[in-house]
Design a protein around this motif. Structure first.
Motif, PDB file in Angstrom:
ATOM      1  N   VAL A   1       0.869  -1.071  -0.129  1.00  0.00           N
ATOM      2  CA  VAL A   1      -0.169   0.142   0.011  1.00  0.00           C
ATOM      3  C   VAL A   1       0.777   1.312   0.081  1.00  0.00           C
ATOM      4  N   ASP A   2       0.160   2.388  -0.090  1.00  0.00           N
ATOM      5  CA  ASP A   2       0.983   3.694  -0.097  1.00  0.00           C
ATOM      6  C   ASP A   2       0.876   4.036   1.620  1.00  0.00           C
TER       7      ASP A   2
ATOM      8  N   THR B   1      -2.203   5.717   3.575  1.00  0.00           N
ATOM      9  CA  THR B   1      -2.838   5.381   2.376  1.00  0.00           C
ATOM     10  C   THR B   1      -3.647   6.549   1.755  1.00  0.00           C
TER      11      THR B   1
ATOM     12  N   ARG C   1      -0.592  11.368   1.348  1.00  0.00           N
ATOM     13  CA  ARG C   1      -0.489   9.977   0.720  1.00  0.00           C
ATOM     14  C   ARG C   1       0.771   9.463   0.291  1.00  0.00           C
TER      15      ARG C   1
END
Length: 388
Positions: free
Chosen positions: A45-46, A49, A136
Motif C-alpha cells: 500500500v501507500d 494510504t 499520501r
C-alpha cells in the motif's frame, strides 16, 4: 603447527553453506522476530494510504474564522468536501477532507466569544497550505522495496512489514542441526567420578545454536564406530555438529566413520589454538559435518568460528565481516590464530587468564573471543562476539 589457515577454514564453511541453500517457509508476521527473510518485502500500500492529519485539532478550509462543520470519523475517508470558511474536528491519523487548507492545532484554536459554532485562530501565524498534513505515500509507495532478502527481522522491521500490509512473510527455514555428543567418559548428570567428566555440551550448545538461528536436536552416542556410521547414513539435517573424536588418535572415530559411511573429509585441523583438531567433512549424501574438539573452550571457539560463516552461505549472504580492535596483549602469532576469551573493561578488551582448551571459567563471563592478528602486517585483533 600444521593445518588449514583459520580464514581459509571459514571460507570453506561459507562455501559449504552456499552449496546447499536453505529453503523458504511462510509464517505469520507476528512470529517473525529473529528470523531471516527469504524474499524481499515490498510495500502493498501507500503509507499513509490517504492524506492524514498529523495533529489533533481542526481541518480548516480558507481563511478564518471558520464555522464548525462536524467531525472527521477515524478509519474512513470523509464523504463530503470541506467548504471554504468551515472547519471540522479531526484527530491525529484521521483522513483529511478534500478542500482542506491545513490543520489548526487544538492548542492554537478556540470558539469566538459568545459563538461556540465559530472557530478562530489564537496563534499569530497564518495556516500554510498543507500545515500538519501527512501526504499520501509520504513514507512509502506501493511496490517500493522495504526490507532486503536475508535481513534479520526485528520488532521495528515487523512493524514496518505489517504497516505496509503484510500478514505473512517468507523467511528462511531455520537450519536443522543434528548435534551428536560423544565420549564414554562423559556423564549426563550429577558429580562426575574421578576419571569421568560432566556433559557440558548438551545443556549449552543447543541454546547457543538457537541464538545463532538454528534448531538443534541432540543425541548422545558411545565411542563405537557403528553408531557414528548409522547417524551419518540415516540423518538428514542441514548440518551435523559433533563433539569429540576429531584428533585422529586411537579413540577418535569421527574421520573413520565419515570415510566408512562413504563421506569425505575436507578439512582436518586448523591453525588455531584452542581448537586445532576441528574437522569439516561431508556425508555420502553431501550433508556438512562440523566436528568440534571435545575440550569445551576449544569447541565453543570452533563453533563460533565456523558455523556463522556456514549460516551466511546457506542464507545467501556474504560472509560477515568481523570487527577489529587494538589488543596489545594479543601478539601476532603468524599462521596460527590464538582465540582468547575477553571481557570489555572501560571500552578495552581484557583477555581472560582462563584460556586453556578445557577451561570454561573464562568463557562464562566473556563478551567474545579475541582472534590474534596474523604475521602478514596485521596489527589489530578480530572479535568473535558471543550472540547474547
Amino acid at each position: 603447527m600444521s593445518g588449514t589457515g583459520w580464514d581459509e577454514a571459514r571460507a570453506i564453511a561459507w562455501r559449504a553453506g552456499a552449496a546447499r541453500p536453505l529453503g523458504v517457509e511462510t509464517i505469520p508476521v507476528e512470529r517473525g522476530d529473529g528470523r531471516r527473510l527469504g524474499a524481499a518485502v515490498h510495500a502493498l500500500v501507500d503509507l499513509p494510504t490517504v492524506d492524514v492529519s498529523a495533529m489533533d485539532g481542526w481541518a480548516v478550509a480558507g481563511s478564518g474564522p471558520w464555522r464548525l462543520d462536524g467531525a472527521v470519523a477515524m478509519g474512513v475517508p470523509p464523504a463530503q468536501r470541506l467548504r471554504a470558511g468551515t472547519a471540522r474536528v479531526i484527530t491525529t491519523g484521521a483522513a483529511v477532507p478534500l478542500g482542506t487548507l491545513g490543520i489548526l492545532r487544538a492548542e492554537h484554536g478556540a470558539p469566538l466569544p459568545g459563538e461556540p459554532e465559530v472557530l478562530r485562530a489564537i496563534a499569530t501565524e497564518a495556516i500554510d497550505e498543507g500545515r500538519d498534513i501527512r501526504r499520501r505515500g509520504e513514507e512509502l509507495r506501493f511496490g517500493e522495496p522495504l526490507i532486503r532478502a536475508g535481513a534479520r527481522l526485528t520488532p521495528p522491521r515487523l512493524a514496518l512489514a505489517a504497516a505496509a500490509g503484510h500478514d505473512t512473510l517468507d523467511v528462511l527455514a531455520a537450519p536443522r542441526v543434528d548435534l551428536i555428543v560423544t565420549g564414554d567418559e562423559v556423564v549426563a548428570a550429577g558429580v562426575p567420578a574421578p576419571g569421568a567428566v560432566r556433559d557440558a555440551f548438551t545443556p549449552s550448545l543447543p541454546p547457543l545454536l538457537g541464538r545463532l538461528g538454528a534448531a538443534a536436536t541432540t543425541r548422545r552416542i558411545s565411542d563405537r564406530l557403528d553408531p557414528f556410521i548409522d547417524a551419518f547414513a540415516t540423518g538428514r539435517p542441514d548440518v551435523f555438529v559433533t563433539t569429540g573424536g576429531t584428533a585422529g588418535g586411537h579413540g577418535d572415530l569421527l574421520r573413520r566413520a565419515i570415510v566408512a559411511e562413504g563421506g569425505t573429509v575436507e578439512l582436518a585441523g586448523v591453525a588455531m589454538r584452542p581448537g586445532h583438531p576441528v574437522l569439516f567433512a561431508r556425508t555420502s549424501a553431501g550433508i556438512p559435518v562440523l566436528g568440534l574438539p571435545g575440550n569445551p573452550l576449544a569447541a565453543f571457539a570452533c563453533l563460533l568460528s565456523f558455523l556463522p560463516p556456514w549460516l551466511d552461505g546457506a542464507s545467501g549472504r556474504p560472509m560477515g565481516e568481523l570487527d577489529r580492535v587494538a589488543a596489545p596483549d594479543i601478539p601476532s602469532t603468524g599462521h596460527e590464530r590464538r582465540l582468547t576469551p575477553f571481557e570489555w573493561r572501560d571500552g578495552v578488551p581484557e583477555p581472560s587468564r582462563w584460556c586453556g582448551s578445557a577451561m570454561l571459567r573464562g568463557l562464562a563471563d566473556a563478551d567474545g573471543f579475541l582472534v590474534s592478528p596474523s604475521g602478514d602486517g596485521e596489527r589489530a585483533a578480530r572479535l568473535l562476539r558471543l550472540p547474547w
